[in-house]
Design a protein around this motif. Structure first.
Motif, PDB file in Angstrom:
ATOM      1  N   PHE A  21      13.264  30.511 -20.504  1.00 40.01           N
ATOM      2  CA  PHE A  21      12.315  31.586 -20.207  1.00 40.01           C
ATOM      3  C   PHE A  21      11.261  31.105 -19.209  1.00 40.01           C
ATOM      4  O   PHE A  21      10.952  31.793 -18.230  1.00 40.01           O
ATOM      5  CB  PHE A  21      11.661  32.044 -21.508  1.00 40.01           C
ATOM      6  CG  PHE A  21      10.729  33.214 -21.361  1.00 40.01           C
ATOM      7  CD1 PHE A  21      11.155  34.501 -21.635  1.00 40.01           C
ATOM      8  CD2 PHE A  21       9.410  33.029 -20.965  1.00 40.01           C
ATOM      9  CE1 PHE A  21      10.287  35.582 -21.503  1.00 40.01           C
ATOM     10  CE2 PHE A  21       8.534  34.093 -20.832  1.00 40.01           C
ATOM     11  CZ  PHE A  21       8.980  35.376 -21.106  1.00 40.01           C
ATOM     12  N   THR A  22      10.693  29.931 -19.463  1.00 47.00           N
ATOM     13  CA  THR A  22       9.653  29.401 -18.579  1.00 47.00           C
ATOM     14  C   THR A  22      10.177  29.201 -17.169  1.00 47.00           C
ATOM     15  O   THR A  22       9.524  29.580 -16.183  1.00 47.00           O
ATOM     16  CB  THR A  22       9.115  28.075 -19.141  1.00 47.00           C
ATOM     17  OG1 THR A  22       8.416  28.338 -20.357  1.00 47.00           O
ATOM     18  CG2 THR A  22       8.171  27.394 -18.161  1.00 47.00           C
ATOM     19  N   ALA A  23      11.356  28.603 -17.043  1.00 48.55           N
ATOM     20  CA  ALA A  23      11.916  28.358 -15.722  1.00 48.55           C
ATOM     21  C   ALA A  23      12.144  29.656 -14.961  1.00 48.55           C
ATOM     22  O   ALA A  23      11.828  29.769 -13.765  1.00 48.55           O
ATOM     23  CB  ALA A  23      13.226  27.579 -15.849  1.00 48.55           C
ATOM     24  N   ALA A  24      12.679  30.664 -15.658  1.00 56.13           N
ATOM     25  CA  ALA A  24      12.958  31.939 -14.990  1.00 56.13           C
ATOM     26  C   ALA A  24      11.665  32.663 -14.611  1.00 56.13           C
ATOM     27  O   ALA A  24      11.530  33.179 -13.493  1.00 56.13           O
ATOM     28  CB  ALA A  24      13.811  32.818 -15.902  1.00 56.13           C
ATOM     29  N   LEU A  25      10.708  32.707 -15.531  1.00 55.94           N
ATOM     30  CA  LEU A  25       9.462  33.407 -15.242  1.00 55.94           C
ATOM     31  C   LEU A  25       8.694  32.721 -14.118  1.00 55.94           C
ATOM     32  O   LEU A  25       8.167  33.382 -13.211  1.00 55.94           O
ATOM     33  CB  LEU A  25       8.599  33.498 -16.502  1.00 55.94           C
ATOM     34  CG  LEU A  25       7.252  34.218 -16.325  1.00 55.94           C
ATOM     35  CD1 LEU A  25       7.438  35.627 -15.781  1.00 55.94           C
ATOM     36  CD2 LEU A  25       6.483  34.243 -17.648  1.00 55.94           C
ATOM     37  N   LEU A  26       8.617  31.394 -14.147  1.00 53.47           N
ATOM     38  CA  LEU A  26       7.911  30.666 -13.086  1.00 53.47           C
ATOM     39  C   LEU A  26       8.555  30.951 -11.727  1.00 53.47           C
ATOM     40  O   LEU A  26       7.858  31.241 -10.745  1.00 53.47           O
ATOM     41  CB  LEU A  26       7.922  29.176 -13.398  1.00 53.47           C
ATOM     42  CG  LEU A  26       7.143  28.257 -12.455  1.00 53.47           C
ATOM     43  CD1 LEU A  26       6.699  27.003 -13.192  1.00 53.47           C
ATOM     44  CD2 LEU A  26       7.976  27.844 -11.234  1.00 53.47           C
ATOM     45  N   HIS A  27       9.873  30.870 -11.672  1.00 50.36           N
ATOM     46  CA  HIS A  27      10.578  31.096 -10.403  1.00 50.36           C
ATOM     47  C   HIS A  27      10.294  32.483  -9.843  1.00 50.36           C
ATOM     48  O   HIS A  27       9.952  32.638  -8.662  1.00 50.36           O
ATOM     49  CB  HIS A  27      12.082  30.909 -10.602  1.00 50.36           C
ATOM     50  CG  HIS A  27      12.905  31.312  -9.418  1.00 50.36           C
ATOM     51  ND1 HIS A  27      13.002  30.539  -8.281  1.00 50.36           N
ATOM     52  CD2 HIS A  27      13.651  32.439  -9.176  1.00 50.36           C
ATOM     53  CE1 HIS A  27      13.773  31.152  -7.396  1.00 50.36           C
ATOM     54  NE2 HIS A  27      14.177  32.298  -7.918  1.00 50.36           N
ATOM     55  N   HIS A  28      10.398  33.488 -10.683  1.00 51.81           N
ATOM     56  CA  HIS A  28      10.243  34.859 -10.199  1.00 51.81           C
ATOM     57  C   HIS A  28       8.777  35.231 -10.008  1.00 51.81           C
ATOM     58  O   HIS A  28       8.446  36.042  -9.136  1.00 51.81           O
ATOM     59  CB  HIS A  28      10.941  35.830 -11.146  1.00 51.81           C
ATOM     60  CG  HIS A  28      12.432  35.743 -11.088  1.00 51.81           C
ATOM     61  ND1 HIS A  28      13.157  34.854 -11.849  1.00 51.81           N
ATOM     62  CD2 HIS A  28      13.333  36.405 -10.323  1.00 51.81           C
ATOM     63  CE1 HIS A  28      14.448  34.979 -11.572  1.00 51.81           C
ATOM     64  NE2 HIS A  28      14.580  35.911 -10.656  1.00 51.81           N
ATOM     65  N   LEU A  29       7.893  34.645 -10.794  1.00 55.34           N
ATOM     66  CA  LEU A  29       6.472  34.927 -10.636  1.00 55.34           C
ATOM     67  C   LEU A  29       5.956  34.408  -9.296  1.00 55.34           C
ATOM     68  O   LEU A  29       5.177  35.090  -8.616  1.00 55.34           O
ATOM     69  CB  LEU A  29       5.689  34.298 -11.788  1.00 55.34           C
ATOM     70  CG  LEU A  29       4.239  34.723 -12.004  1.00 55.34           C
ATOM     71  CD1 LEU A  29       4.096  36.235 -12.120  1.00 55.34           C
ATOM     72  CD2 LEU A  29       3.684  34.060 -13.262  1.00 55.34           C
ATOM     73  N   THR A  30       6.386  33.247  -8.901  1.00 52.62           N
ATOM     74  CA  THR A  30       5.975  32.738  -7.600  1.00 52.62           C
ATOM     75  C   THR A  30       6.710  33.459  -6.473  1.00 52.62           C
ATOM     76  O   THR A  30       6.177  33.587  -5.362  1.00 52.62           O
ATOM     77  CB  THR A  30       6.207  31.223  -7.496  1.00 52.62           C
ATOM     78  OG1 THR A  30       7.563  30.914  -7.835  1.00 52.62           O
ATOM     79  CG2 THR A  30       5.276  30.477  -8.440  1.00 52.62           C
ATOM     80  N   ALA A  31       7.910  33.976  -6.757  1.00 49.49           N
ATOM     81  CA  ALA A  31       8.652  34.710  -5.733  1.00 49.49           C
ATOM     82  C   ALA A  31       8.011  36.059  -5.414  1.00 49.49           C
ATOM     83  O   ALA A  31       8.028  36.508  -4.264  1.00 49.49           O
ATOM     84  CB  ALA A  31      10.099  34.914  -6.177  1.00 49.49           C
ATOM     85  N   VAL A  32       7.442  36.727  -6.428  1.00 52.04           N
ATOM     86  CA  VAL A  32       6.841  38.047  -6.179  1.00 52.04           C
ATOM     87  C   VAL A  32       5.443  37.927  -5.585  1.00 52.04           C
ATOM     88  O   VAL A  32       4.870  38.927  -5.166  1.00 52.04           O
ATOM     89  CB  VAL A  32       6.797  38.916  -7.461  1.00 52.04           C
ATOM     90  CG1 VAL A  32       8.197  39.177  -7.983  1.00 52.04           C
ATOM     91  CG2 VAL A  32       5.917  38.297  -8.542  1.00 52.04           C
ATOM     92  N   THR A  33       4.890  36.726  -5.560  1.00 57.42           N
ATOM     93  CA  THR A  33       3.604  36.478  -4.885  1.00 57.42           C
ATOM     94  C   THR A  33       3.797  35.282  -3.971  1.00 57.42           C
ATOM     95  O   THR A  33       3.360  34.173  -4.297  1.00 57.42           O
ATOM     96  CB  THR A  33       2.473  36.217  -5.905  1.00 57.42           C
ATOM     97  OG1 THR A  33       2.889  35.175  -6.804  1.00 57.42           O
ATOM     98  CG2 THR A  33       2.161  37.459  -6.697  1.00 57.42           C
ATOM     99  N   PRO A  34       4.460  35.485  -2.816  1.00 60.27           N
ATOM    100  CA  PRO A  34       4.788  34.359  -1.928  1.00 60.27           C
ATOM    101  C   PRO A  34       3.560  33.521  -1.589  1.00 60.27           C
ATOM    102  O   PRO A  34       2.492  34.046  -1.291  1.00 60.27           O
ATOM    103  CB  PRO A  34       5.349  35.061  -0.682  1.00 60.27           C
ATOM    104  CG  PRO A  34       5.899  36.350  -1.197  1.00 60.27           C
ATOM    105  CD  PRO A  34       4.944  36.762  -2.289  1.00 60.27           C
ATOM    106  N   GLY A  35       3.746  32.216  -1.658  1.00 60.83           N
ATOM    107  CA  GLY A  35       2.649  31.293  -1.406  1.00 60.83           C
ATOM    108  C   GLY A  35       1.962  30.834  -2.665  1.00 60.83           C
ATOM    109  O   GLY A  35       1.217  29.853  -2.646  1.00 60.83           O
TER     110      GLY A  35
END
Length: 377
Positions: A21-35
């Motif tokens: 869960f952590t790996a997926a959320l971290l990946h997508h959370l940073t993807a939806v806010t580039p940078g």
């Protein structure tokens, strides 16, 4: 707006639900806010059993048992912190080290609850109640979990308990009807007692005329493997032999990465969740099955009742092989039933993608940060 998101949790290379869960959320959370960036404080429950695999780039600190000050110092350099709470993943008696970290955080905190028990041990109830007291927001992944939490625990601000569903794998749309050549019944996830595989095995004999292939996919849970090895899997194999259905069941003990799992789910004719527990208020497997538009047969645990009662799947009693067999036969033979379940799941779970879930967490984080600005000004 660019953010640095902190996480307190297990994470890969650990293989468990909160880590994934952590790996997926971290990946997508940073993807939806580039940078934006993510920093993980990885909880090491038993460092001596850690696999000899390097941490991912997002791991900023490894928290040994009791080392709460250093963990909090790393997380306080973030804009907002997401704490995964699941019984057994944190250190200290009854997971109480998580309280030591929470007490030292000066930034907004989101506590995500993966399990909400009806009657936990007193120590675990105390830790969960206190953890919620430190949180700026509490997230459950199902409405059933939220109701149980508000009704049975010390929740000072019920309005701050938010339901954000578990993310789901991207899977291509399924065929409209079950396959005719050895229909595939699928159960997946980390294997351990309580999954109810015994009752599924006992049900297979009544389906022999359909020549099903029952696939149990997933490695043994790391904690189970450390304490009892593969005893449970061997017991299941022996049960299949005793029931005369060893030719109908297969075990895949590998840990499936995202693409391989998505392909396996796509090929399944029906997903079976025969769990023993009536406590389970969150099931990522259930959500992923529905997101893949797969027919589901599940025992009546709370999350299944919440999501399947309106026709996206069939509910069966716990530990009832005859009921499991009857439900599976309906899905695999009744004209239009599987397609109807697929249609129902489309409306029931319109957008459980990890991107949609990450957007919800981003919005929640923004609200908490904005509230801090208002208070300080």
């Amino acid at each position: 707006m660019l953010r640095t998101y902190g996480f307190l949790s297990t994470c890969p290379p650990a293989r468990c639900g909160p880590a994934t869960f952590t790996a997926a959320l971290l990946h997508h959370l940073t993807a939806v806010t580039p940078g934006s960036a993510g920093r993980v404080v990885r909880v090491l429950a038993e460092p001596d059993r850690e696999p000899a695999v390097a941490d991912g780039a997002a791991v900023a600190h490894r928290m040994a048992p009791g080392a709460v000050e250093a963990a909090a110092e790393v997380l306080n350099d973030c804009d907002v912190v997401v704490v995964q709470h699941e019984h057994g993943i944190h250190t200290g008696r009854d997971d109480e080290d998580v309280l030591g970290v929470l007490a030292r955080l000066r930034v907004p905190v989101i506590v995500v609850l993966h399990t909400v028990l009806t009657a936990p041990a007193p120590g675990r109830r105390r830790v969960l109640d206190e953890a919620m007291g430190y949180a700026d927001a509490v997230v459950t992944t199902s409405e059933a979990a939220r109701r149980r939490l508000v009704d049975g625990y010390t929740v000072e601000r019920p309005g701050e308990v938010v339901v954000i569903p578990h993310g789901a794998l991207p899977v291509e749309p399924p065929a409209r009807e079950p396959s005719t050549d050895r229909p595939l019944i699928l159960t997946w996830g980390l294997l351990r007692r309580g999954k109810g595989i015994e009752w599924a095995i006992s049900a297979l004999g009544a389906l022999r005329d359909l020549k099903p292939r029952y696939l149990v996919a997933g490695q043994t849970h790391p904690e189970v493997l450390a304490h009892e090895g593969e005893d449970y899997r061997r017991n299941l194999r022996n049960r299949a032999i005793a029931c005369g259905v060893a030719d109908l069941i297969e075990f895949d003990p590998t840990y499936l990465e995202v693409d391989a799992l998505a392909e396996l789910v796509r090929r399944a004719d029906v997903v079976l969740l025969p769990h023993d527990s009536s406590e389970q208020v969150t099931s990522g497997v259930l959500l992923e099955a529905l997101a893949a538009r797969k027919p589901v047969v599940a025992t009546a645990f709370p999350h299944a009742v919440e999501l399947l009662a309106d026709g996206a799947g069939l509910l069966v009693p716990h530990r009832d092989p005859a009921a499991i067999a009857a439900a599976l036969r309906r899905v695999l033979t009744e004209p239009g039933l599987a397609a109807g379940m697929s249609d129902r799941s489309t409306s029931l779970v319109p957008a459980p993608s990890w991107t949609a879930v990450a957007n919800r967490y981003r919005d929640l984080a923004d609200d908490l940060l904005a509230a801090r600005v208002v208070v300080t000004t």
